[in-house]
Design a protein around this motif. Structure first.
Motif, PDB file in Angstrom:
ATOM      1  N   UNK A 277      10.929  -5.251 -31.523  1.00  0.00           N
ATOM      2  CA  UNK A 277       9.949  -4.686 -30.578  1.00  0.00           C
ATOM      3  C   UNK A 277       8.997  -3.700 -31.260  1.00  0.00           C
ATOM      4  N   UNK A 278       9.439  -3.094 -32.353  1.00  0.00           N
ATOM      5  CA  UNK A 278       8.518  -2.194 -33.061  1.00  0.00           C
ATOM      6  C   UNK A 278       7.511  -2.973 -33.920  1.00  0.00           C
ATOM      7  N   UNK A 279       7.689  -4.289 -34.002  1.00  0.00           N
ATOM      8  CA  UNK A 279       6.674  -5.145 -34.613  1.00  0.00           C
ATOM      9  C   UNK A 279       6.605  -5.098 -36.122  1.00  0.00           C
ATOM     10  N   UNK A 280       7.666  -4.641 -36.773  1.00  0.00           N
ATOM     11  CA  UNK A 280       7.675  -4.622 -38.240  1.00  0.00           C
ATOM     12  C   UNK A 280       9.109  -4.792 -38.719  1.00  0.00           C
ATOM     13  N   UNK A 281       9.248  -5.270 -39.958  1.00  0.00           N
ATOM     14  CA  UNK A 281      10.591  -5.375 -40.527  1.00  0.00           C
ATOM     15  C   UNK A 281      11.103  -3.989 -40.884  1.00  0.00           C
ATOM     16  N   UNK A 282      12.430  -3.811 -40.772  1.00  0.00           N
ATOM     17  CA  UNK A 282      13.021  -2.545 -41.191  1.00  0.00           C
ATOM     18  C   UNK A 282      13.064  -2.459 -42.707  1.00  0.00           C
ATOM     19  N   UNK A 283      13.164  -1.244 -43.202  1.00  0.00           N
ATOM     20  CA  UNK A 283      13.288  -1.006 -44.639  1.00  0.00           C
ATOM     21  C   UNK A 283      14.690  -0.456 -44.942  1.00  0.00           C
ATOM     22  N   UNK A 284      15.126  -0.630 -46.172  1.00  0.00           N
ATOM     23  CA  UNK A 284      16.473  -0.162 -46.561  1.00  0.00           C
ATOM     24  C   UNK A 284      16.652   1.328 -46.269  1.00  0.00           C
ATOM     25  N   UNK A 285      15.582   2.075 -46.443  1.00  0.00           N
ATOM     26  CA  UNK A 285      15.683   3.529 -46.226  1.00  0.00           C
ATOM     27  C   UNK A 285      15.990   3.854 -44.761  1.00  0.00           C
ATOM     28  N   UNK A 286      15.610   2.973 -43.834  1.00  0.00           N
ATOM     29  CA  UNK A 286      15.936   3.212 -42.415  1.00  0.00           C
ATOM     30  C   UNK A 286      17.449   3.205 -42.214  1.00  0.00           C
ATOM     31  N   UNK A 287      18.127   2.328 -42.927  1.00  0.00           N
ATOM     32  CA  UNK A 287      19.599   2.275 -42.851  1.00  0.00           C
ATOM     33  C   UNK A 287      20.186   3.479 -43.583  1.00  0.00           C
TER      34      UNK A 287
ATOM     35  N   UNK B 285      14.004  -5.611 -44.877  1.00  0.00           N
ATOM     36  CA  UNK B 285      13.287  -6.253 -45.983  1.00  0.00           C
ATOM     37  C   UNK B 285      13.979  -5.953 -47.322  1.00  0.00           C
ATOM     38  N   UNK B 286      14.873  -6.833 -47.746  1.00  0.00           N
ATOM     39  CA  UNK B 286      15.509  -6.710 -49.065  1.00  0.00           C
ATOM     40  C   UNK B 286      15.155  -7.977 -49.844  1.00  0.00           C
ATOM     41  N   UNK B 287      15.616  -8.034 -51.085  1.00  0.00           N
ATOM     42  CA  UNK B 287      15.353  -9.208 -51.939  1.00  0.00           C
ATOM     43  C   UNK B 287      15.716 -10.509 -51.225  1.00  0.00           C
ATOM     44  N   UNK B 288      16.898 -10.443 -50.546  1.00  0.00           N
ATOM     45  CA  UNK B 288      17.425 -11.607 -49.831  1.00  0.00           C
ATOM     46  C   UNK B 288      16.393 -12.116 -48.811  1.00  0.00           C
ATOM     47  N   UNK B 289      15.789 -11.197 -48.064  1.00  0.00           N
ATOM     48  CA  UNK B 289      14.833 -11.582 -47.015  1.00  0.00           C
ATOM     49  C   UNK B 289      13.483 -11.986 -47.598  1.00  0.00           C
ATOM     50  N   UNK B 290      13.098 -11.342 -48.729  1.00  0.00           N
ATOM     51  CA  UNK B 290      11.804 -11.683 -49.346  1.00  0.00           C
ATOM     52  C   UNK B 290      11.782 -13.158 -49.737  1.00  0.00           C
ATOM     53  N   UNK B 291      12.965 -13.677 -50.120  1.00  0.00           N
ATOM     54  CA  UNK B 291      13.037 -15.073 -50.558  1.00  0.00           C
ATOM     55  C   UNK B 291      13.300 -16.046 -49.413  1.00  0.00           C
ATOM     56  N   UNK B 292      13.426 -15.529 -48.186  1.00  0.00           N
ATOM     57  CA  UNK B 292      13.767 -16.407 -47.061  1.00  0.00           C
ATOM     58  C   UNK B 292      12.562 -17.266 -46.664  1.00  0.00           C
ATOM     59  N   UNK B 293      12.856 -18.364 -46.009  1.00  0.00           N
ATOM     60  CA  UNK B 293      11.832 -19.263 -45.476  1.00  0.00           C
ATOM     61  C   UNK B 293      10.859 -18.453 -44.593  1.00  0.00           C
ATOM     62  N   UNK B 294       9.535 -18.514 -44.866  1.00  0.00           N
ATOM     63  CA  UNK B 294       8.567 -17.713 -44.108  1.00  0.00           C
ATOM     64  C   UNK B 294       8.636 -17.950 -42.594  1.00  0.00           C
ATOM     65  N   UNK B 295       9.005 -19.186 -42.198  1.00  0.00           N
ATOM     66  CA  UNK B 295       9.093 -19.486 -40.753  1.00  0.00           C
ATOM     67  C   UNK B 295      10.250 -18.693 -40.126  1.00  0.00           C
ATOM     68  N   UNK B 296      11.379 -18.653 -40.842  1.00  0.00           N
ATOM     69  CA  UNK B 296      12.558 -17.915 -40.358  1.00  0.00           C
ATOM     70  C   UNK B 296      12.229 -16.420 -40.296  1.00  0.00           C
ATOM     71  N   UNK B 297      11.557 -15.957 -41.350  1.00  0.00           N
ATOM     72  CA  UNK B 297      11.153 -14.540 -41.426  1.00  0.00           C
ATOM     73  C   UNK B 297      10.257 -14.158 -40.255  1.00  0.00           C
ATOM     74  N   UNK B 298       9.252 -15.014 -39.991  1.00  0.00           N
ATOM     75  CA  UNK B 298       8.303 -14.723 -38.914  1.00  0.00           C
ATOM     76  C   UNK B 298       8.984 -14.723 -37.551  1.00  0.00           C
ATOM     77  N   UNK B 299       9.884 -15.697 -37.336  1.00  0.00           N
ATOM     78  CA  UNK B 299      10.586 -15.787 -36.046  1.00  0.00           C
ATOM     79  C   UNK B 299      11.428 -14.534 -35.830  1.00  0.00           C
ATOM     80  N   UNK B 300      12.099 -14.084 -36.889  1.00  0.00           N
ATOM     81  CA  UNK B 300      12.951 -12.894 -36.761  1.00  0.00           C
ATOM     82  C   UNK B 300      12.091 -11.651 -36.542  1.00  0.00           C
ATOM     83  N   UNK B 301      10.980 -11.548 -37.264  1.00  0.00           N
ATOM     84  CA  UNK B 301      10.116 -10.373 -37.121  1.00  0.00           C
ATOM     85  C   UNK B 301       9.548 -10.302 -35.701  1.00  0.00           C
ATOM     86  N   UNK B 302       9.280 -11.467 -35.117  1.00  0.00           N
ATOM     87  CA  UNK B 302       8.719 -11.511 -33.760  1.00  0.00           C
ATOM     88  C   UNK B 302       9.685 -10.920 -32.723  1.00  0.00           C
ATOM     89  N   UNK B 303      11.002 -10.904 -33.042  1.00  0.00           N
ATOM     90  CA  UNK B 303      11.982 -10.333 -32.095  1.00  0.00           C
ATOM     91  C   UNK B 303      11.975  -8.802 -32.108  1.00  0.00           C
TER      92      UNK B 303
END
Ligand SMILES: NC(=O)c1ccc[n+]([C@@H]2O[C@H](COP(=O)([O-])OP(=O)(O)OC[C@H]3O[C@@H](n4cnc5c(N)ncnc54)[C@H](O)[C@@H]3O)[C@@H](O)[C@H]2O)c1
Length: 246
Positions: A208-218, A188-206
């Motif tokens: 398995x932990x069921x949530x978007x990663x955060x920059x701090x995880x990297x 979840x960065x600025x780039x993703x916040x502005x992404x098409x919600x449908x694309x975001x939802x489809x990617x989040x659905x993949x």
């Protein structure tokens, strides 16, 4: 983990994942050099870094420019006397399906995302060879491992980074230099916040932990690879994707 007194370069360290990496390494005691095109964002992140009690230095440069990389490395050596950690992180995307992709979209993404990483490794490797130590961490993407619809340029560059990482690990291993890659999934960065919600939802659905990663995880994984805790790991690609790839 302790990086006190180390000098770390983070390309694209002004915002997003790069800024989180810069702040994490600073929290562990490293002095930070941000290399970025964005002056305002770089100076804001620099202030946050300095508040952590370490030194920070900004070089405004385009990572795809070979000569600018050499100049940047020379100016960092003048300022800090040494470099210990290189995090190649700056990247862009200019998506399009292959039958519509322009030469410009292809060239720009390959030049920034792949040649840009080569430029900094090339400029720094004589220093790491000489000092017989160093850590190189390249940010790739799970899309470099699996491909991604509409991202032939981006996925090719990210796959190229993996070949670059493994080759340079072989070439610099005997000089005590660790070279690894981190492959984020959706973060979840600025780039993703502005992404098409449908694309975001489809990617989040993949994921398995069921949530978007955060920059701090990297940033946490990069910190591990920059520290002595990972001294016997090299040529590795670590996915940080909440299981998105599997
Ligand atoms: N966000 C994600 O979901 C995700 C997933 C996988 C991989 N990644 C990778 O992580 C890295 C960081 O991504 P992010 O989401 O933080 O992106 P971002 O767009 O928020 O930040 C990228 C930074 O790189 C800088 N930059 C871009 N081109 C540059 C150039 N030519 N010269 C100098 N600086 C330049 C930008 O100014 C910016 O500060 C990239 O390599 C990206 O491909 C991101």
């Amino acid at each position: 983990m302790n990086l006190k007194g180390k000098t770390a370069i983070v390309t694209g360290g002004s915002q997003g994942i790069g800024a989180a990496i810069a702040l994490k390494l600073a929290e562990l005691g490293a002095n930070i050099v941000i290399i970025d095109r964005k002056e305002k964002e770089a100076s804001e992140t620099t202030k946050e870094i300095e508040n952590l009690g370490v030194k920070s230095f900004v070089v405004i440069a385009d990572i795809s420019n070979f000569q600018e990389a050499d100049n940047a490395v020379n100016s960092i050596i003048k300022e800090f006397g040494k470099i210990d950690i290189l995090v190649n992180n700056a990247g862009i995307n200019m998506d399009g399906v292959i039958w519509k992709m322009t030469e410009d979209q292809w060239d720009k993404v390959i030049n920034v995302n792949l040649k840009g990483y080569f430029n900094y490794i090339r400029a720094i490797s004589p220093i790491f060879r000489e000092q017989k130590s160093g850590k190189i961490i390249n940010i790739t993407s799970i899309n470099g491992l699996r491909g991604k619809f509409g991202q032939s340029n981006y996925a090719s560059a990210k796959a190229g980074i993996i070949g670059l990482t493994k080759t340079v690990a072989k070439e610099l291993g005997k000089y005590n230099v660790n070279v690894n890659a981190v492959a984020p999934g959706l973060i979840e960065t600025e780039m993703m916040k502005n992404a098409d919600p449908v694309v975001r939802e489809a990617a989040t659905a993949e994921i398995v932990l069921g949530r978007m990663g955060q920059s701090v995880d990297i940033a946490n994984t990069v910190a591990f690879l920059a520290s002595e805790l990972s001294r016997h790991i090299t040529g590795e690609v670590i996915k940080v994707d909440g299981g998105q790839y599997i």
